[in-house]
Scaffold this motif. Structure first.
Motif, PDB file in Angstrom:
ATOM      1  N   GLY A  59       0.792  -1.212   0.000  1.00 52.42           N
ATOM      2  CA  GLY A  59       0.000   0.000   0.000  1.00 52.42           C
ATOM      3  C   GLY A  59       0.824   1.261   0.000  1.00 52.42           C
ATOM      4  O   GLY A  59       1.934   1.315  -0.508  1.00 52.42           O
ATOM      5  N   THR A  60       0.241   2.291   0.606  1.00 53.16           N
ATOM      6  CA  THR A  60       0.825   3.619   0.614  1.00 53.16           C
ATOM      7  C   THR A  60       1.472   3.894   1.960  1.00 53.16           C
ATOM      8  O   THR A  60       0.806   3.871   2.984  1.00 53.16           O
ATOM      9  CB  THR A  60      -0.269   4.666   0.337  1.00 53.16           C
ATOM     10  N   SER A  61       2.774   4.118   1.974  1.00 54.46           N
ATOM     11  CA  SER A  61       3.552   4.482   3.169  1.00 54.46           C
ATOM     12  C   SER A  61       3.393   3.531   4.358  1.00 54.46           C
ATOM     13  O   SER A  61       3.197   3.973   5.488  1.00 54.46           O
ATOM     14  CB  SER A  61       3.214   5.908   3.604  1.00 54.46           C
ATOM     15  N   VAL A  69       5.443  -1.448  -2.226  1.00 52.71           N
ATOM     16  CA  VAL A  69       5.006  -0.096  -1.898  1.00 52.71           C
ATOM     17  C   VAL A  69       4.497   0.606  -3.146  1.00 52.71           C
ATOM     18  O   VAL A  69       5.150   0.593  -4.184  1.00 52.71           O
ATOM     19  CB  VAL A  69       6.175   0.721  -1.294  1.00 52.71           C
ATOM     20  N   HIS A  70       3.354   1.232  -3.030  1.00 52.07           N
ATOM     21  CA  HIS A  70       2.787   1.979  -4.155  1.00 52.07           C
ATOM     22  C   HIS A  70       3.531   3.293  -4.339  1.00 52.07           C
ATOM     23  O   HIS A  70       3.692   4.059  -3.398  1.00 52.07           O
ATOM     24  CB  HIS A  70       1.305   2.256  -3.920  1.00 52.07           C
ATOM     25  N   THR A 123       5.246   6.699  -2.794  1.00 52.62           N
ATOM     26  CA  THR A 123       5.479   6.691  -1.348  1.00 52.62           C
ATOM     27  C   THR A 123       6.611   5.751  -0.963  1.00 52.62           C
ATOM     28  O   THR A 123       7.147   5.009  -1.784  1.00 52.62           O
ATOM     29  CB  THR A 123       4.202   6.308  -0.595  1.00 52.62           C
ATOM     30  N   THR A 124       6.954   5.771   0.330  1.00 52.11           N
ATOM     31  CA  THR A 124       8.072   4.995   0.853  1.00 52.11           C
ATOM     32  C   THR A 124       7.627   4.207   2.073  1.00 52.11           C
ATOM     33  O   THR A 124       6.919   4.733   2.921  1.00 52.11           O
ATOM     34  CB  THR A 124       9.222   5.941   1.253  1.00 52.11           C
ATOM     35  N   GLY A 133       9.079  -0.423  -5.097  1.00 55.42           N
ATOM     36  CA  GLY A 133       9.042   0.791  -4.285  1.00 55.42           C
ATOM     37  C   GLY A 133      10.286   0.987  -3.444  1.00 55.42           C
ATOM     38  O   GLY A 133      11.257   0.228  -3.539  1.00 55.42           O
TER      39      GLY A 133
END
Length: 113
Positions: A22-24, A43-44, A47-48, A66
């Motif tokens: 996902g995101t972060s 990771v999407h 983001t990290t 990611g």
């Protein structure tokens, strides 16, 4: 996101297959994350993911896609794989790879001070 308290421990068992997606996504706190199984990180962009708790990896960590920042103290005696669309950044703390560690990097692997 997962927060580990100071005396806390998150143990990923040797038979477990876990993922950060996902995101972060984050594993943080002053406790310890003990990976004995498989931890896959996807990771999407843009983001990290961040792992800032103490990480003890005797299993497998695979970064598929990611950017992942390891900012807590870490020890790897298992395996770390960084796929071609991924980046692993080790910063600030002490990161140890023992003589039994297997590192397979097809993407970016770097140490920042």
């Amino acid at each position: 996101n997962l927060q580990i308290s100071q005396s806390g421990r998150l143990i990923l068992d040797s038979l477990s297959k876990n993922s950060m997606n996902g995101t972060s996504p984050q594993i943080s706190g002053s406790g310890e994350c003990i990976n004995r199984g498989t931890l896959t990180i996807n990771v999407h962009a843009p983001t990290t993911a961040t792992i800032s708790s103490v990480l003890s990896n005797t299993g497998t960590v695979r970064i598929v896609f990611g950017n992942v920042i390891f900012s807590g103290t870490s020890t790897t005696s298992g395996s770390l794989t960084v796929d071609s669309s991924a980046e692993a950044v080790f910063q600030s703390s002490t990161h140890t790879f023992t003589s039994t560690a297997t590192i397979d990097v097809r993407g970016i692997f770097k140490q920042n001070s």
